[in-house]
Motif scaffolding. Sequence first.
Motif, PDB file in Angstrom:
ATOM      1  N   LYS A  30       0.839  -1.189   0.000  1.00 45.88           N
ATOM      2  CA  LYS A  30       0.000   0.000   0.000  1.00 45.88           C
ATOM      3  C   LYS A  30       0.875   1.240   0.000  1.00 45.88           C
ATOM      4  O   LYS A  30       2.082   1.176   0.267  1.00 45.88           O
ATOM      5  CB  LYS A  30      -0.925   0.022   1.223  1.00 45.88           C
ATOM      6  CG  LYS A  30      -2.016  -1.038   1.202  1.00 45.88           C
ATOM      7  CD  LYS A  30      -2.958  -0.871   2.386  1.00 45.88           C
ATOM      8  CE  LYS A  30      -4.097  -1.879   2.342  1.00 45.88           C
ATOM      9  NZ  LYS A  30      -5.031  -1.711   3.488  1.00 45.88           N
ATOM     10  N   PHE A  32       0.776   5.897   0.383  1.00 45.43           N
ATOM     11  CA  PHE A  32       0.098   7.149   0.701  1.00 45.43           C
ATOM     12  C   PHE A  32       0.834   8.288   0.002  1.00 45.43           C
ATOM     13  O   PHE A  32       2.053   8.243  -0.155  1.00 45.43           O
ATOM     14  CB  PHE A  32       0.083   7.407   2.214  1.00 45.43           C
ATOM     15  CG  PHE A  32      -0.609   6.348   3.020  1.00 45.43           C
ATOM     16  CD1 PHE A  32      -1.971   6.412   3.239  1.00 45.43           C
ATOM     17  CD2 PHE A  32       0.105   5.294   3.559  1.00 45.43           C
ATOM     18  CE1 PHE A  32      -2.614   5.441   3.983  1.00 45.43           C
ATOM     19  CE2 PHE A  32      -0.514   4.313   4.302  1.00 45.43           C
ATOM     20  CZ  PHE A  32      -1.890   4.390   4.517  1.00 45.43           C
ATOM     21  N   GLY A 121       1.081   8.526   6.713  1.00 38.40           N
ATOM     22  CA  GLY A 121       0.101   8.786   5.667  1.00 38.40           C
ATOM     23  C   GLY A 121      -0.858   9.899   6.049  1.00 38.40           C
ATOM     24  O   GLY A 121      -1.650   9.750   6.992  1.00 38.40           O
ATOM     25  N   GLU A 123      -3.475  10.831   4.624  1.00 38.23           N
ATOM     26  CA  GLU A 123      -4.857  10.420   4.417  1.00 38.23           C
ATOM     27  C   GLU A 123      -5.437   9.744   5.659  1.00 38.23           C
ATOM     28  O   GLU A 123      -6.657   9.773   5.881  1.00 38.23           O
ATOM     29  CB  GLU A 123      -4.931   9.463   3.215  1.00 38.23           C
ATOM     30  CG  GLU A 123      -6.291   8.828   2.952  1.00 38.23           C
ATOM     31  CD  GLU A 123      -7.368   9.828   2.551  1.00 38.23           C
ATOM     32  OE1 GLU A 123      -8.535   9.424   2.481  1.00 38.23           O
ATOM     33  OE2 GLU A 123      -7.040  11.007   2.298  1.00 38.23           O
ATOM     34  N   LEU A 124      -4.593   9.153   6.496  1.00 32.10           N
ATOM     35  CA  LEU A 124      -5.076   8.447   7.683  1.00 32.10           C
ATOM     36  C   LEU A 124      -5.692   9.380   8.714  1.00 32.10           C
ATOM     37  O   LEU A 124      -6.610   9.006   9.432  1.00 32.10           O
ATOM     38  CB  LEU A 124      -3.919   7.666   8.321  1.00 32.10           C
ATOM     39  CG  LEU A 124      -3.323   6.517   7.512  1.00 32.10           C
ATOM     40  CD1 LEU A 124      -2.093   5.957   8.216  1.00 32.10           C
ATOM     41  CD2 LEU A 124      -4.350   5.414   7.286  1.00 32.10           C
ATOM     42  N   LEU A 326     -10.753   6.461  -0.534  1.00 26.76           N
ATOM     43  CA  LEU A 326      -9.302   6.456  -0.647  1.00 26.76           C
ATOM     44  C   LEU A 326      -8.688   7.828  -0.886  1.00 26.76           C
ATOM     45  O   LEU A 326      -7.472   7.938  -1.043  1.00 26.76           O
ATOM     46  CB  LEU A 326      -8.864   5.521  -1.789  1.00 26.76           C
ATOM     47  CG  LEU A 326      -9.333   4.069  -1.698  1.00 26.76           C
ATOM     48  CD1 LEU A 326      -8.882   3.293  -2.933  1.00 26.76           C
ATOM     49  CD2 LEU A 326      -8.798   3.405  -0.441  1.00 26.76           C
ATOM     50  N   CYS A 353      -4.250  10.946  -0.502  1.00 25.07           N
ATOM     51  CA  CYS A 353      -4.855   9.684  -0.967  1.00 25.07           C
ATOM     52  C   CYS A 353      -4.070   8.496  -0.440  1.00 25.07           C
ATOM     53  O   CYS A 353      -2.937   8.623   0.041  1.00 25.07           O
ATOM     54  CB  CYS A 353      -4.899   9.645  -2.499  1.00 25.07           C
ATOM     55  SG  CYS A 353      -3.277   9.406  -3.274  1.00 25.07           S
ATOM     56  N   THR A 354      -4.685   7.344  -0.524  1.00 26.66           N
ATOM     57  CA  THR A 354      -4.023   6.074  -0.277  1.00 26.66           C
ATOM     58  C   THR A 354      -4.251   5.180  -1.482  1.00 26.66           C
ATOM     59  O   THR A 354      -5.253   5.317  -2.198  1.00 26.66           O
ATOM     60  CB  THR A 354      -4.567   5.403   0.997  1.00 26.66           C
ATOM     61  OG1 THR A 354      -3.900   4.151   1.211  1.00 26.66           O
ATOM     62  CG2 THR A 354      -6.058   5.128   0.887  1.00 26.66           C
TER      63      THR A 354
END
Length: 355
Positions: A30, A32, A121, A123-124, A326, A353-354
């Motif tokens: 994954k 980010f 990240g 986005e988190l 996402l 984004c992720t």
Amino acid sequence: MSKKKLSILFVFMLVFLFGPVAHSYAFEFKGFADVSYNKSTEDGADQGAFALGAVDFYLAQQLDDRTDVLVEFVIESDETGEFVVDLERLQLGYIFSDAFKLRAGRFHTILGYWNTAFHHGAELQTSATRPAFLEFEDDGGILPVHMVGLWGTGSFKSSPAVVNYGVMAGNGSKLQDGALNPNNISDDSDDKAIAFRVTVEPTQIDGLGIGLSGSFATVSGYTGSSETLRIKQNIYELDVTYFANNVEVLAEYYIFKNEDDLGTSGSFSSSAYYVQAGYAIMDKYIPYARYENVSIDDDGDPFFTATGTVDSTQTALGLRYNLSLLSSLKAEMRFVDRDGADNHNEYTLQWACTF
């Protein structure tokens, strides 16, 4: 980026992307990324510029029924604008039971909620930025947010609550020319740094979490190759989080107990905390607010003198819009008050984004 760094990254990607496939192992890959536009009213500051955030790659592999590996590395710009590759986490884990898992490598130190939940990240996290005092070491942070060593974790479930615990032992950080360094391959003290964390999640109150953590280490400070500072540092932290009914609340309070172990200036007590709250509307819009405060011992804590940290407060107001599961857009403004500096405002627009 130099050709050498590009080559290292290319080989790294090949090993982790094609190696697992060749051996028919299941793995998780994954990433980010984020792009921001930042503006500040501070005297002499850039009056507005686009900025690339860190590109974070996260890889996890279950090697067998009990053993796993996790690797996280980040491509980001240094102070000169050149791109560098930083290995943020590398951990090998062995599961003995639900009550105990042992890891070895480099981790995010188990201090507080934010550092253990949101990692690298953007986005988190709901907000565009982290609380300023929780920044990573190479961004001017004042906490030892990385550690190299051993990490034991486990959990116990009962009808009153779920209890999770963690204990770390590893290399202590050092201060090199005013910046914290997690000591990836060495240690400046015979005594290893110790960190712990315990969280309690009551089963009767959905979404509530209460955490207690601490860190105990000796921090040596250097100007060039000369040791100019040695601090016996104890950090204690309490956090409360709530995520339920479209409401999110995060609060962390830190106490720094610093004792001068090289000079004769004595002991000092300083503190830092933040409170952040948000409310989700139609699962798309999340307005949020955050207040943070850093209070340094009036007698002049030598650790914070070395890091250039002063009394400060900061208030952030923002709005997050979820484009999808996402990706999100965030708008944030911050009102900054630092001791010895003019008050100013900061503004950030961010697309995160992720993948």
